[in-house]
Enzyme design. Structure first.
Site, mmCIF file in Angstrom:
data_model
loop_
_atom_site.group_PDB
_atom_site.id
_atom_site.type_symbol
_atom_site.label_atom_id
_atom_site.label_comp_id
_atom_site.label_asym_id
_atom_site.label_seq_id
_atom_site.Cartn_x
_atom_site.Cartn_y
_atom_site.Cartn_z
ATOM 1 N N ARG A 1 0.854 -1.179 0.000
ATOM 2 C CA ARG A 1 0.000 0.000 0.000
ATOM 3 C C ARG A 1 0.895 1.235 0.000
ATOM 4 O O ARG A 1 1.966 1.231 0.610
ATOM 5 C CB ARG A 1 -0.896 0.037 1.257
ATOM 6 C CG ARG A 1 -2.089 -0.907 1.209
ATOM 7 C CD ARG A 1 -3.150 -0.435 0.230
ATOM 8 N NE ARG A 1 -4.313 -1.321 0.189
ATOM 9 C CZ ARG A 1 -4.471 -2.330 -0.661
ATOM 10 N NH1 ARG A 1 -3.534 -2.617 -1.534
ATOM 11 N NH2 ARG A 1 -5.568 -3.059 -0.645
ATOM 12 N N HIS B 1 -1.677 0.443 -9.686
ATOM 13 C CA HIS B 1 -2.292 -0.438 -8.683
ATOM 14 C C HIS B 1 -3.038 -1.617 -9.334
ATOM 15 O O HIS B 1 -4.275 -1.680 -9.309
ATOM 16 C CB HIS B 1 -3.249 0.356 -7.775
ATOM 17 C CG HIS B 1 -3.618 -0.405 -6.536
ATOM 18 N ND1 HIS B 1 -3.953 0.196 -5.357
ATOM 19 C CD2 HIS B 1 -3.691 -1.739 -6.284
ATOM 20 C CE1 HIS B 1 -4.225 -0.713 -4.439
ATOM 21 N NE2 HIS B 1 -4.074 -1.912 -4.983
HETATM 22 P P1 NDP Z 1 -1.850 -11.360 4.784
HETATM 23 O O1 NDP Z 1 -2.754 -10.776 5.806
HETATM 24 O O2 NDP Z 1 -2.039 -12.779 4.362
HETATM 25 O O3 NDP Z 1 -0.325 -11.230 5.294
HETATM 26 C C1 NDP Z 1 0.179 -10.078 5.861
HETATM 27 C C2 NDP Z 1 1.645 -10.298 6.241
HETATM 28 O O4 NDP Z 1 2.167 -9.075 6.776
HETATM 29 C C3 NDP Z 1 1.817 -11.343 7.326
HETATM 30 O O5 NDP Z 1 2.967 -12.117 7.093
HETATM 31 C C4 NDP Z 1 1.993 -10.506 8.594
HETATM 32 O O6 NDP Z 1 2.764 -11.134 9.611
HETATM 33 C C5 NDP Z 1 2.739 -9.312 8.045
HETATM 34 N N1 NDP Z 1 2.549 -8.154 8.915
HETATM 35 C C6 NDP Z 1 1.412 -7.499 9.226
HETATM 36 N N2 NDP Z 1 1.645 -6.504 10.088
HETATM 37 C C7 NDP Z 1 2.970 -6.527 10.338
HETATM 38 C C8 NDP Z 1 3.831 -5.756 11.161
HETATM 39 N N3 NDP Z 1 3.365 -4.742 11.917
HETATM 40 N N4 NDP Z 1 5.147 -6.065 11.187
HETATM 41 C C9 NDP Z 1 5.637 -7.089 10.456
HETATM 42 N N5 NDP Z 1 4.869 -7.869 9.650
HETATM 43 C C10 NDP Z 1 3.558 -7.586 9.599
HETATM 44 O O7 NDP Z 1 -1.904 -10.394 3.527
HETATM 45 P P2 NDP Z 1 -1.732 -10.762 1.977
HETATM 46 O O8 NDP Z 1 -0.427 -11.432 1.786
HETATM 47 O O9 NDP Z 1 -2.955 -11.423 1.465
HETATM 48 O O10 NDP Z 1 -1.713 -9.278 1.341
HETATM 49 C C11 NDP Z 1 -0.729 -8.334 1.717
HETATM 50 C C12 NDP Z 1 -1.116 -6.968 1.219
HETATM 51 O O11 NDP Z 1 -0.889 -6.833 -0.183
HETATM 52 C C13 NDP Z 1 -2.593 -6.600 1.350
HETATM 53 O O12 NDP Z 1 -2.910 -6.239 2.671
HETATM 54 C C14 NDP Z 1 -2.720 -5.437 0.390
HETATM 55 O O13 NDP Z 1 -2.418 -4.239 1.054
HETATM 56 C C15 NDP Z 1 -1.650 -5.730 -0.649
HETATM 57 N N6 NDP Z 1 -2.238 -6.047 -1.954
HETATM 58 C C16 NDP Z 1 -1.867 -5.298 -3.056
HETATM 59 C C17 NDP Z 1 -2.374 -5.584 -4.304
HETATM 60 C C18 NDP Z 1 -1.925 -4.835 -5.500
HETATM 61 O O14 NDP Z 1 -2.491 -5.032 -6.585
HETATM 62 N N7 NDP Z 1 -0.916 -3.995 -5.400
HETATM 63 C C19 NDP Z 1 -3.339 -6.688 -4.494
HETATM 64 C C20 NDP Z 1 -3.647 -7.410 -3.320
HETATM 65 C C21 NDP Z 1 -3.117 -7.085 -2.081
HETATM 66 P P3 NDP Z 1 2.234 -12.464 10.386
HETATM 67 O O15 NDP Z 1 2.222 -13.548 9.330
HETATM 68 O O16 NDP Z 1 3.266 -12.696 11.420
HETATM 69 O O17 NDP Z 1 0.859 -12.129 10.889
#
Ligand code: NDP
Length: 309
Positions: free
Chosen positions: A224, A272
């Protein structure tokens, strides 16, 4: 069961067709043709107008039409106590992994230098490096990040990943939490941001974080825009501390024509679209959650609004 659809980015006809195939008899309604609001039990939405879902008195399930839930969890007008689920589809993860791979290869195989040399009609030989000499760090190892990291491992890169909790992914060195961030950054010649936007990650990639990357690092953002302090990124690009970038997401979208980010030859701006929800495959997952809702079984891919992802 009646399901209400809202998205300005996705094709309702395509979703309707695929959902009716997997949920025979589904009453599929496309906003603003809501009909009798009392009949709507589920809503499949991407950035629904604030307050709209509150008008559905019998709503039992909100399905976020995408992986990122930042816009829905911050919507204070949502009816309270209704579960939110999201799309977490392997085909969507594969589409993201393809984009990340393309971006990483663009940087690793010197395409940026070749594009510059071509503009100058200059034959510019750079001897190719072996992938294991190139370190790639993936920030966020969820559904999308884990698959992208695995794909990078398959291509032979030296891959590390950073998440909140420790991860075991074959070939990926795992870092976690605030205490693991500095070592993770120092080991990332190419940094790929794939974190969700939450109060903890908002502005996380600031001047201090960028300074911890090796000099000349490359940066890919598919998470994001708000993860990044864009002024700090622009300064790092100007100083050469960040030598190249591929940016798919921005603090303000569409990226305003006045943004300095448009002006760098070494920055690729994409609008995006690194990954999108795919009706053909994701409709099966929507159908499964509708079935579970009906039977009172635990839902899949439930979002924790307090955690923000
Ligand atoms: P998930 O919820 O499956 O995974 C999120 C990951 O981020 C997890 O590994 C989590 O850690 C980690 N995380 C969250 N907060 C923190 C933090 N404070 N510090 C360290 N690590 C953190 O999300 P997805 O993989 O499904 O998607 C990720 C993001 O990609 C979406 O939220 C969206 O913003 C973006 N996206 C962008 C798109 C685009 O077209 N550009 C399309 C789709 C999504 P843990 O595993 O330990 O909980």
């Amino acid at each position: 069961m009646a399901l209400l659809f809202y998205s300005q980015f996705d094709d309702p006809a395509d979703w309707g067709k695929h959902l009716r195939e997997v949920v025979p008899g589904l009453d599929f309604r496309v906003w603003p043709e809501v009909g009798n609001p009392d009949e709507i039990e589920a809503a499949l939405v991407w950035k629904a107008p604030e307050g709209e879902l509150r008008k559905l008195p019998n709503l039992k399930l909100i399905i976020n039409l995408g992986a990122g839930v930042d816009s829905i969890v911050k919507d204070r007008s949502l009816p309270a106590g209704i579960p939110i689920v999201r799309i977490a589809d392997p085909d969507m993860s594969r589409m993201m992994a393809q984009f990340v791979l393309a971006a990483v290869l663009r940087h690793y195989r010197d395409f940026v230098s070749f594009a510059k040399a071509q503009k100058e009609r200059r034959w510019h030989y750079i001897h190719p490096r072996e992938a294991p000499t190139c370190s790639v760090g993936v920030m966020g190892l969820g559904n999308l990040g884990a698959m992208a990291a695995q794909e990078l491992v398959r291509q032979g890169f030296k891959v590390s990943g950073w998440a909140r909790s420790p991860k075991k992914i074959e070939g990926v060195q795992s870092f976690h939490g605030k205490e693991g961030l500095s070592s993770f950054l120092a080991a990332s010649e190419i940094l790929v941001a794939m974190l969700p936007l939450t109060p903890d990650t908002d502005g996380l990639i600031n001047a201090d974080v960028l300074a911890k990357l090796p000099r000349g690092a490359k940066f890919v953002n598919v998470g994001r825009g708000r993860l990044v302090d864009e002024d700090a990124l622009i300064a790092a690009l100007r100083s050469g501390h960040i030598s190249e970038a591929t940016l798919d997401v921005f603090r303000e979208e569409p990226l305003p024509p006045t943004s300095a980010l448009w002006g760098f030859d070494q920055v690729l701006v994409t609008p995006h679209l690194a990954s999108v929800a795919i009706p053909r495959t994701a409709s099966r997952q929507v159908a499964e959650n509708l079935r579970r809702l009906k039977k009172g079984e635990p839902l899949l891919n439930v979002v924790d609004p307090d955690r923000g992802y």
